[in-house]
Scaffold this active site. Structure first.
Site, mmCIF file in Angstrom:
data_model
loop_
_atom_site.group_PDB
_atom_site.id
_atom_site.type_symbol
_atom_site.label_atom_id
_atom_site.label_comp_id
_atom_site.label_asym_id
_atom_site.label_seq_id
_atom_site.Cartn_x
_atom_site.Cartn_y
_atom_site.Cartn_z
ATOM 1 N N ARG A 28 0.793 -1.213 -0.208
ATOM 2 C CA ARG A 28 -0.055 0.048 0.048
ATOM 3 C C ARG A 28 1.009 1.392 -0.004
ATOM 4 N NH1 ARG A 28 -3.548 -2.692 -1.758
ATOM 5 N NH2 ARG A 28 -5.415 -3.174 -0.748
ATOM 6 N N GLU B 149 -1.602 8.195 -4.190
ATOM 7 C CA GLU B 149 -3.130 7.618 -5.099
ATOM 8 C C GLU B 149 -4.220 8.110 -4.453
ATOM 9 O OE1 GLU B 149 -3.237 3.381 -5.332
ATOM 10 O OE2 GLU B 149 -0.982 3.235 -5.606
#
Length: 316
Positions: A230, A259
């Site tokens: 992540r 992101e």
């Protein structure tokens, strides 16, 4: 409710629809409605299938009065308020088994590319540049690969390192996870011995900025860094600073701190954060757009894992 209904808010493999129908569910596909619009109708549904279009919070769950399960077609559940869902007796179903092979292969591919400069030399040769000595690579053989997080993904990566004649060690907050692919060690030992670091942790409050200056500086040797987990688990500023000093020899990043939660558009305002500006220019950095678990095979496997878990749920 006479008919059991399942709401699909993200498109997935067709087998999901077909097999849920076989289980007696009416499938409703709604890939465009806003979260607030979905909240108005969610009380009609027994199940919901999502990827990452929006988060499922307490407000949403309070309106989902008939919901029995949430299927997340992916590895993690960080976009769901899991604790609150469980208080309502809602089963949470993820599918890390479905894309672990894809992630393991992608991490290995990124590592080989990074250590052998394959992304750079490909572009050079296409431009008629033929440099051999300046593009010497490094071998995995004889190196120590350290893994943080030894669940489905960490195991898959370790398994694929067999045959490279390297030593694989890992650190995990859970005890007793060592197997034929890797030896469990303390975080301190991992920092002392690793030549390569690969991150395979879920996104939790504990893993936010897990890779930071303090942890990086605790490594005895300069190391290559791979992140297919992540983006928010690594402090990008600290990673960039370590790249500048050579503490990180090179970084392969499939995920980025910047992101958007939808994973569709990286930057909401089209302004590149300064560390990102560095990453896209750096020759010892390899980037991919959160596709480590995104193979043709994994799309089918993820859907099948979710269906298989729903079948077990229904039978009980």
């Amino acid at each position: 409710m006479n008919t059991k209904k399942v709401l699909h808010i993200d498109s997935n493999h067709p087998l999901m629809i077909a097999q849920l129908a076989e289980l007696g569910y009416e499938n409703v596909e709604n890939y465009t409605a806003s979260k607030s619009e979905i909240e108005e109708i969610i009380h009609e549904y027994e199940g919901i299938i999502i990827r990452s279009r929006f988060s499922i919070d307490q407000t949403f769950l309070d309106k989902a009065i008939n919901l029995k399960f949430i299927g997340r077609v992916g590895a993690g559940l960080e976009n769901i308020d899991c604790a609150y869902a469980e208080t309502k007796g809602i089963a949470l179903i993820a599918a890390p088994e479905g894309n672990r092979t894809a992630v393991g292969e992608h991490a290995l591919g990124m590592l080989l590319t990074l250590m052998n400069k394959l992304n750079l030399v490909d572009q050079e040769v296409r431009q008629g540049i033929w440099i051999r000595e300046g593009n010497r690579g490094y071998e995995i053989e004889g190196k120590t690969v350290g893994i943080i997080g030894y669940g489905n993904m960490g195991n898959a990566f370790a398994k694929r390192l067999q045959g490279f004649d390297c030593e694989v060690i890992f650190y995990d907050i859970k005890e007793g996870l060592g197997n034929q692919y890797a030896k469990q060690v303390s975080l301190q030992e991992l920092q002392e011995r690793s030549d390569i670091l690969s991150l395979h942790t879920p996104q939790t409050p504990e893993t936010m900025h897990l890779i930071n200056a303090e942890l990086i500086n605790g490594f005895k040797k300069p190391f290559w860094f791979i992140n297919t987990a992540r983006g928010k688990s690594a402090n990008t500023y600290d990673v960039v600073e370590a790249l500048k000093t050579g503490k990180i020899r090179g970084a392969a990043l499939d995920v980025l701190e910047y992101e958007k939660s939808s994973f569709e558009n990286m930057f909401s305002d089209n302004a590149l954060p300064e560390p990102m500006q560095y990453l896209i220019q750096a020759k010892n950095v390899l980037l991919s757009p959160h596709i480590a678990g995104w193979t043709y095979e994994s799309k089918e496997k993820l859907a099948q894992v979710i269906i298989d878990k729903i079948k077990v749920l229904v039978q009980h």
